[in-house]
Scaffold this motif. Sequence first.
Motif, mmCIF file in Angstrom:
data_model
loop_
_atom_site.group_PDB
_atom_site.id
_atom_site.type_symbol
_atom_site.label_atom_id
_atom_site.label_comp_id
_atom_site.label_asym_id
_atom_site.label_seq_id
_atom_site.Cartn_x
_atom_site.Cartn_y
_atom_site.Cartn_z
ATOM 1 N N ARG A 10 0.830 -1.197 0.000
ATOM 2 C CA ARG A 10 0.000 0.000 0.000
ATOM 3 C C ARG A 10 0.866 1.249 0.000
ATOM 4 O O ARG A 10 0.603 2.207 -0.742
ATOM 5 C CB ARG A 10 -0.945 0.002 1.205
ATOM 6 N N THR A 13 2.332 1.820 -3.362
ATOM 7 C CA THR A 13 1.340 2.345 -4.306
ATOM 8 C C THR A 13 1.061 3.813 -4.044
ATOM 9 O O THR A 13 0.947 4.619 -4.978
ATOM 10 C CB THR A 13 0.036 1.538 -4.228
ATOM 11 N N ALA A 39 -4.556 8.177 -12.294
ATOM 12 C CA ALA A 39 -4.912 6.757 -12.321
ATOM 13 C C ALA A 39 -4.376 6.092 -13.584
ATOM 14 O O ALA A 39 -3.835 4.972 -13.535
ATOM 15 C CB ALA A 39 -6.436 6.600 -12.233
ATOM 16 N N MET A 44 -4.357 2.140 -13.132
ATOM 17 C CA MET A 44 -5.570 1.749 -12.419
ATOM 18 C C MET A 44 -6.716 2.641 -12.867
ATOM 19 O O MET A 44 -6.504 3.639 -13.567
ATOM 20 C CB MET A 44 -5.380 1.830 -10.897
ATOM 21 N N SER A 45 -7.924 2.302 -12.466
ATOM 22 C CA SER A 45 -9.081 3.116 -12.811
ATOM 23 C C SER A 45 -9.202 4.280 -11.832
ATOM 24 O O SER A 45 -8.650 4.228 -10.716
ATOM 25 C CB SER A 45 -10.358 2.273 -12.765
ATOM 26 N N ALA A 48 -10.663 3.204 -8.555
ATOM 27 C CA ALA A 48 -9.728 2.417 -7.746
ATOM 28 C C ALA A 48 -8.797 3.319 -6.954
ATOM 29 O O ALA A 48 -8.374 2.993 -5.834
ATOM 30 C CB ALA A 48 -8.917 1.481 -8.642
ATOM 31 N N HIS A 51 -9.420 4.301 -3.332
ATOM 32 C CA HIS A 51 -9.082 3.411 -2.218
ATOM 33 C C HIS A 51 -7.836 3.910 -1.492
ATOM 34 O O HIS A 51 -7.535 3.458 -0.384
ATOM 35 C CB HIS A 51 -8.840 1.992 -2.728
ATOM 36 N N TYR A 52 -7.111 4.824 -2.126
ATOM 37 C CA TYR A 52 -5.867 5.327 -1.551
ATOM 38 C C TYR A 52 -5.976 6.783 -1.097
ATOM 39 O O TYR A 52 -5.330 7.181 -0.124
ATOM 40 C CB TYR A 52 -4.741 5.190 -2.582
#
Length: 238
Positions: A10, A13, A39, A44-45, A48, A51-52
């Motif tokens: 995590r 990322t 993204a 990533m989308s 998504a 989430h971060y």
Amino acid sequence: MSPSRRDRLRQETLAEIREAARTLLTTRGTAAVTINAIAREVGMSGPALYHYFSGHDELVQAVTADFFAELGAQMRAARDARRAAGGTVSARLLAACRAMRGWAITHPAEFGWIFTSHVPSTVTRSPDSARNLAGREFERVFQEEIATLWETSPFPVPDALPPAIREQLRAYIDRLGVKLPVEAVYVTTSCWIRLYGLLCMEVLNQLDYIYTDVEPIFEECLKDMAGVLGLDYEPPPA
């Protein structure tokens, strides 16, 4: 306890997302730093990425904190190098200021992001946000040297300040935790505002119509600041 593999991934990322934002900023400008563009950069989308980071503002402030940390580290390194060489308070303070300009003109997009971007009121009201914590660490590089100077050689300060100014400076002192009287903070913030204003004008190319080389103007500003603080001005190393 060591972080778990999931936590390490995590953090990696998160760092990749912030670096993608920086790349977009430096190559395509502030307007290009959007959730969807970032993204795409990291594969990533857009949904998504949430989430971060909860949204664009949180991501912006995280990237700003990175820039503050990088700038502060460069200033501390310059200051500490002068200290290790036996430099005076004046030498250390001037070295930190020159390092700030060095970083600013080398990283104009990042400097502009830090100092000219709009800061939402939700952030200014959050003293413990990542951005504000990093910003305070950056400020301490300057203020700690001023506090050291004040302990040994107090500089001239005004006899009185308007209550509105005094109250705001007192709140600032409480936030930063500096051990200086209000009047001394007024003097040093006045120096800082002038220094910062000159840097902004240089980085944003607002002085190009007059000067092709702003460094001697910056040095004159440092010389004036040294005089206000009762310090001997020391030219930059040859």
